[in-house]
Every structure is written in structure tokens, then in C-alpha cells.
Scaffold this motif. Structure first.
Motif, mmCIF file in Angstrom:
data_model
loop_
_atom_site.group_PDB
_atom_site.id
_atom_site.type_symbol
_atom_site.label_atom_id
_atom_site.label_comp_id
_atom_site.label_asym_id
_atom_site.label_seq_id
_atom_site.Cartn_x
_atom_site.Cartn_y
_atom_site.Cartn_z
ATOM 1 N N LEU A 39 0.899 -1.421 0.148
ATOM 2 C CA LEU A 39 -0.083 0.100 -0.016
ATOM 3 C C LEU A 39 0.678 1.125 -0.464
ATOM 4 C CD1 LEU A 39 -3.125 0.712 0.313
ATOM 5 C CD2 LEU A 39 -2.843 0.998 2.726
ATOM 6 N N ALA A 40 1.717 0.985 0.398
ATOM 7 C CA ALA A 40 2.766 2.628 0.743
ATOM 8 C C ALA A 40 3.363 2.984 -0.587
ATOM 9 C CB ALA A 40 4.321 1.726 1.118
ATOM 10 N N GLU A 41 3.914 1.392 -0.719
ATOM 11 C CA GLU A 41 4.382 2.122 -2.585
ATOM 12 C C GLU A 41 3.225 2.249 -3.774
ATOM 13 O OE1 GLU A 41 6.065 -1.998 -3.445
ATOM 14 O OE2 GLU A 41 7.835 -2.127 -1.818
ATOM 15 N N GLN A 42 1.982 1.564 -3.447
ATOM 16 C CA GLN A 42 1.477 1.992 -4.688
ATOM 17 C C GLN A 42 1.026 3.762 -4.232
ATOM 18 O OE1 GLN A 42 0.200 0.333 -7.555
ATOM 19 N NE2 GLN A 42 0.570 -0.777 -6.536
ATOM 20 N N LEU A 43 0.915 3.936 -3.109
ATOM 21 C CA LEU A 43 0.390 5.416 -2.700
ATOM 22 C C LEU A 43 1.662 6.066 -2.863
ATOM 23 C CD1 LEU A 43 -1.321 4.916 0.902
ATOM 24 C CD2 LEU A 43 -2.452 6.066 -1.666
ATOM 25 N N SER A 44 2.738 6.179 -3.010
ATOM 26 C CA SER A 44 3.779 6.766 -3.040
ATOM 27 C C SER A 44 3.832 6.936 -4.966
ATOM 28 C CB SER A 44 5.339 5.823 -3.065
ATOM 29 O OG SER A 44 6.338 6.372 -3.395
ATOM 30 N N LYS A 45 3.960 6.126 -5.418
ATOM 31 C CA LYS A 45 3.713 5.489 -6.884
ATOM 32 C C LYS A 45 2.960 7.206 -7.412
ATOM 33 C CE LYS A 45 5.510 1.189 -8.194
ATOM 34 N NZ LYS A 45 4.837 -0.272 -8.357
ATOM 35 N N ARG A 46 1.824 7.384 -7.036
ATOM 36 C CA ARG A 46 0.535 7.610 -7.430
ATOM 37 C C ARG A 46 0.677 9.218 -6.666
ATOM 38 N NH1 ARG A 46 -1.555 3.125 -7.624
ATOM 39 N NH2 ARG A 46 -2.871 2.427 -8.318
ATOM 40 N N GLY A 47 2.153 9.678 -6.496
ATOM 41 C CA GLY A 47 2.889 11.068 -5.805
ATOM 42 C C GLY A 47 2.145 11.241 -4.118
ATOM 43 N N PHE A 48 1.932 10.904 -3.826
ATOM 44 C CA PHE A 48 1.271 10.906 -1.832
ATOM 45 C C PHE A 48 3.018 10.899 -0.996
ATOM 46 C CE2 PHE A 48 -2.493 9.246 -3.073
ATOM 47 C CZ PHE A 48 -3.062 10.153 -3.627
ATOM 48 N N ASP A 49 2.788 11.550 -0.281
ATOM 49 C CA ASP A 49 3.918 11.412 0.448
ATOM 50 C C ASP A 49 3.644 10.736 1.877
ATOM 51 O OD1 ASP A 49 5.777 12.208 2.195
ATOM 52 O OD2 ASP A 49 4.591 14.475 2.658
ATOM 53 N N VAL A 50 4.531 9.688 1.376
ATOM 54 C CA VAL A 50 4.757 8.303 2.547
ATOM 55 C C VAL A 50 5.881 8.394 2.705
ATOM 56 C CG1 VAL A 50 3.912 5.727 2.378
ATOM 57 C CG2 VAL A 50 2.945 7.150 0.690
ATOM 58 N N GLN A 51 5.873 7.682 3.813
ATOM 59 C CA GLN A 51 6.900 7.425 4.684
ATOM 60 C C GLN A 51 6.704 5.754 5.296
ATOM 61 O OE1 GLN A 51 8.764 9.537 7.650
ATOM 62 N NE2 GLN A 51 6.836 10.667 8.718
ATOM 63 N N VAL A 52 7.594 5.250 6.395
ATOM 64 C CA VAL A 52 7.264 4.089 7.087
ATOM 65 C C VAL A 52 8.547 4.222 7.915
ATOM 66 C CG1 VAL A 52 7.424 2.191 7.406
ATOM 67 C CG2 VAL A 52 6.441 2.428 5.157
ATOM 68 N N LEU A 53 7.312 3.754 8.974
ATOM 69 C CA LEU A 53 8.011 4.159 10.504
ATOM 70 C C LEU A 53 8.640 2.806 11.146
ATOM 71 C CD1 LEU A 53 7.505 7.389 12.270
ATOM 72 C CD2 LEU A 53 8.499 7.028 10.696
ATOM 73 N N THR A 54 9.545 2.563 11.166
ATOM 74 C CA THR A 54 9.698 0.373 11.730
ATOM 75 C C THR A 54 11.006 0.536 13.007
ATOM 76 O OG1 THR A 54 9.877 -1.392 10.992
ATOM 77 C CG2 THR A 54 11.237 -0.169 9.624
ATOM 78 N N THR A 55 11.061 -0.436 13.076
ATOM 79 C CA THR A 55 12.812 -1.109 13.896
ATOM 80 C C THR A 55 13.497 -1.177 13.302
ATOM 81 O OG1 THR A 55 12.051 -3.497 14.915
ATOM 82 C CG2 THR A 55 10.407 -1.375 15.594
ATOM 83 N N CYS A 56 14.443 -1.431 14.304
ATOM 84 C CA CYS A 56 15.876 -1.847 13.501
ATOM 85 C C CYS A 56 15.845 -3.628 13.628
ATOM 86 C CB CYS A 56 17.241 -1.416 14.201
ATOM 87 S SG CYS A 56 17.194 0.089 14.025
ATOM 88 N N CYS A 57 15.011 -4.410 13.947
ATOM 89 C CA CYS A 57 14.954 -5.454 14.054
ATOM 90 C C CYS A 57 14.233 -6.643 13.092
ATOM 91 C CB CYS A 57 13.108 -6.162 14.992
ATOM 92 S SG CYS A 57 13.307 -8.081 15.319
ATOM 93 N N ARG A 58 15.465 -6.879 12.268
ATOM 94 C CA ARG A 58 14.754 -7.687 10.708
ATOM 95 C C ARG A 58 13.764 -8.513 10.615
ATOM 96 N NH1 ARG A 58 19.341 -8.281 7.319
ATOM 97 N NH2 ARG A 58 20.304 -8.606 9.066
ATOM 98 N N SER A 59 13.110 -8.706 11.528
ATOM 99 C CA SER A 59 12.188 -9.861 10.665
ATOM 100 C C SER A 59 12.025 -10.588 12.648
ATOM 101 C CB SER A 59 12.311 -10.764 9.890
ATOM 102 O OG SER A 59 13.245 -12.275 10.743
ATOM 103 N N PRO A 60 10.916 -11.244 12.026
ATOM 104 C CA PRO A 60 9.680 -12.199 13.922
ATOM 105 C C PRO A 60 10.876 -12.817 13.882
ATOM 106 C CG PRO A 60 8.250 -11.652 12.385
ATOM 107 C CD PRO A 60 9.650 -11.010 11.135
ATOM 108 N N PHE A 61 12.422 -13.309 12.955
ATOM 109 C CA PHE A 61 12.288 -14.757 13.544
ATOM 110 C C PHE A 61 14.162 -14.579 13.902
ATOM 111 C CE2 PHE A 61 9.625 -15.762 9.248
ATOM 112 C CZ PHE A 61 9.430 -16.417 10.185
ATOM 113 N N ASP A 62 14.194 -13.258 14.267
ATOM 114 C CA ASP A 62 15.161 -12.788 14.874
ATOM 115 C C ASP A 62 15.084 -12.151 16.471
ATOM 116 O OD1 ASP A 62 17.492 -11.814 12.736
ATOM 117 O OD2 ASP A 62 15.848 -11.448 11.809
#
Length: 402
Positions: free
Chosen positions: A27-50
């Protein structure tokens, strides 16, 4: 409308392909492609398996497929407190309100991320997912009515916790992925949340493949033959795509497939994705390819007799949609409310609830004519309901509601 700023918050992003992360990323990528100002805030943990209490990626800002991604260090305390409650959940022990808060307070979290969101997202549409993680609980509590939630609900113990009710009560908007997820929420929380819950949108997840499978098949592309040889694919196989995890009902799938083999079934079950590789038998008839590049995944799926997903708990099940777009039918478990509903609405797959029904479904999918008929119905369903234009229209209808 393109002036709106949108911030997605999710514990893992960019290197992990779990359901909530895929919903956020696509969804973030599709909104960005359509010209929206999009950002993602996430952690420094790679995945649920870490390890959730350790930083496996560096903090900072990067751009992934056109989307600005900001990573923040995780909270490094509370691992034992989290596992104390998780043990109670796994063993069906009582989890009272004290333990519910203990679980959320010590699940994956990042105070630095929450502080950044508090200070830098005024006027943004802020959306956190999934509801089960402490990061999202902290976000919604801290932003005091400014943050929205895309919960990705399943009918599981955490769904009925007081902490879930608190998140719904304090969310600005609630975005559902399926009608079944929304119905579940209304059934349990409709009386307390009321009209805002009932009027919340069902947006779905947009599904498009990065390659034209149908064109490749019609042209007898060498790519299809090359992947067969490179991955040592058998002539006849079914495919499971996703995390190898007991919670995904993998053990039932394996038991059912062994029964099929014991009755003379000659197809192989191929596994794609991460998780616990030790769950997959090493004997003949089972093949675990682990993680493969995205394009390879679709090339492999397109050559299977069908995709099997017996998980009971899916809030959307993207792999079903991908299978139908790849031109193959699916088998799901009848106890999976969302996946069974997809199959009934699309006529693109077969729900089963026993080993006997499973074997009968494998036989149906092994028939080229019947399998193709189911796959065509499934493909029409995806293209009519889950195009990106349709999903984004629903998304903004919900965002501007009220």
C-alpha cells in the motif's frame, strides 16, 4: 488529495514478507507511485524470526522502492516478561488484565520511534499494524486519537483482551482487510465501539504480479523450463507458500499429505518461504526450497497443480490471490473463515476439513480441466475486487470519513 502525508508504522519492514508487513509495504509503494507523501516508521529488528529485543539492522533513513523508511532501535528490556505471558497463551492458561498489559508492554517496541511519531506526524494519516504487537499499542496510546489502526484481526485469545478494546477505542480510523475480519470485530466490539466500528471501511489488499505469467505460458518461455531445472521441480506438485509454523496448521497439512501418499498419491508437496525447516519431512514427496526471489516464486507457483493453505487464522491471505493470478486453484481449511469465504465467493478453490476431503480435493485439482476452471474463476475474482485502484479508493473513502 495528493497533499496528504501518510505514515505507516509496523515492527518489521522491507526484509520480511509477513501478511501485515506486505499489506503495509504494497500500500505504501502504490500510494508513493501515485504521488503521495509516504513514509514508514519501523524498528531495527529484521524480522519476527530474529530476537525482538536486539537490533539486527542499523538505525537511520533509507529509500526502499521509492518509500522513505525510518528505522529506530528496539526496546531491549522485558524479554523474560514477554515470554512469561506467551507461555500462558501457548498452554491455554488464564491471561488476566495484568498479564495482558505485561505482554503488550514487553513485546517488540521502540520508544525512539514513538517519540518521533509524536513530534513529527502532526497532520499525517498515521496507520499502525498489526494489533498484536506492543509497538502499535504504544503508538495508539501516545498519539491520543491521532493514530489509526489496520488490525489484521484473527479469532485468537489476544483479540478479546482489554488492550485490544483500548486500541480500537483510541484509534482515529479502523481499516479492515476483509468483510469477515470486520464482522468478527463488530460481533465482539460493536456494542462498545458502536457506529465508528460499523462504518469502518473494508479496503482489501491490492494484488498485482510483477510478471505476466499468462504471456510466459503462451510463449513457452524458457524461464519456466529453467526454473524447473534449477529448483529440481517434480513433474507433478502442489505448493505451500508462507511461514513454516505450527500456528499455520503445517502439521495437519503434512499429515494429510502423508495420507494421500499412502493411498498411492504421486505428487510432491513443495514448500516456499521461511520458518522452521525442521517441520518439513525429508522423505520422498516433500521438497523445501526455502526463500526464493519473488519472480522465481511466481514461476514456481504457476507450474503447480494447486496451492494449499490450511491455516485457520488469516486476515486476508495474499497467497490465495497470487495463486489465482498465477493460474492455479487452491485448497483451504474449512475452519479458516476468511480463506473459505474467498473460495466460496470466487469459486476458485476447495475448502476441506478432513484427510478424506483433502485427498478428494487433490484429485480434483490434478484434473487439468477442473483445475483450470477453478483457477479462471479465482482470477476473475481477484481482478474484479482487488485491483489497486479499487483498494486505494476504499482506503481514502475510509480516511476521509467523518
Amino acid at each position: 488529495m495528493n497533499h496528504i502525508s501518510i505514515t505507516f508504522v509496523t515492527p518489521w519492514y522491507g526484509t520480511f514478507a509477513g501478511g501485515a508487513e506486505v499489506a503495509a509495504r504494497t500500500l505504501a509503494e502504490q500510494l508513493s507511485k501515485r504521488g503521495f507523501d509516504v513514509q514508514v516508521l519501523t524498528t531495527c529488528c529484521r524480522s519476527p524470526f530474529d530476537n525482538w529485543w536486539q537490533n539486527t539492522l542499523p538505525p537511520g533513513v533509507e529509500k526502499i522502492n521509492g518509500v522513505i523508511v525510518r528505522r529506530f532501535p528496539v526496546k531491549q528490556e522485558g524479554e523474560n516478561l514477554y515470554h512469561e505471558v506467551n507461555y500462558r497463551i501457548i498452554h491455554n492458561m488464564e491471561v488476566d488484565e495484568k498479564f495482558q498489559h505485561q505482554f503488550l508492554e514487553n513485546s517488540i517496541n521502540s520508544q525512539a520511534l514513538v517519540d518521533y511519531a509524536q513530534a513529527n506526524t502532526d497532520g499525517h494519516l498515521v496507520i499502525g499494524m498489526p494489533y498484536t504487537q506492543g509497538l502499535i499499542y504504544s503508538l495508539i496510546q501516545s498519539l491520543e486519537g491521532r493514530a489509526s489502526i489496520m488490525p489484521c484481526f484473527h479469532d485468537e485469545p489476544q483479540f478479546k483482551w482489554i488492550t485490544t478494546a483500548q486500541m480500537l477505542e483510541r484509534s482515529r480510523h479502523i481499516f479492515f482487510l476483509t468483510e469477515e475480519e470486520k464482522t468478527l470485530a463488530i460481533k465482539h466490539y460493536g456494542h462498545s465501539i458502536g457506529r465508528r466500528l460499523i462504518e469502518s471501511p473494508v479496503i482489501g489488499v491490492g494484488v498485482e504480479l510483477p510478471i505476466d505469467i499468462e504471456k510466459l505460458q503462451k510463449s513457452n518461455s524458457s524461464l519456466l523450463e529453467e526454473i524447473k531445472v534449477r529448483c529440481n521441480l517434480p513433474e507433478k506438485f502442489f505448493v505451500y507458500v508462507g511461514r513454516k509454523d505450527i500456528g499455520k496448521n503445517i502439521l495437519t497439512l503434512i499429515d494429510y499429505f502423508k495420507d494421500y501418499q499412502s493411498h498411492g498419491g504421486d505428487a510432491t508437496l513443495v514448500f516456499l518461504g521461511g520458518g522452521d525447516a525442521n517441520l518439513v519431512p525429508t522423505n520422498k514427496g516433500f521438497l523445501d526450497l526455502g526463500f526464493v526471489p519473488e519472480e522465481d516464486k511466481y514461476l514456481i507457483i504457476s507450474q503447480a497443480l494447486g496451492l494449499i493453505n490450511l491455516s485457520h487464522n488469516e486476515s486476508f491471505s495474499l497467497v490465495l490471490m497470487e495463486a489465482w493470478l498465477c493460474g492455479i486453484p487452491v485448497i483451504v481449511h474449512r475452519n479458516g473463515e476468511v480463506t473459505t469465504a474467498h473460495c466460496k465467493k470466487s469459486q476458485g478453490g476447495i475448502p476441506v476439513s478432513s484427510s478424506e476431503e483433502f485427498e478428494a480435493a487433490l484429485e480434483i485439482l490434478s484434473s487439468q480441466d477442473k483445475g483450470k476452471m477453478l483457477a479462471r474463476s479465482g482470477k476473475r475474482y481477484v481482478q474484479s475486487k482487488y485491483s489497486w485502484d479499487c483498494v486505494i479508493n476504499q482506503f481514502f473513502r475510509g480516511a476521509y470519513q467523518g
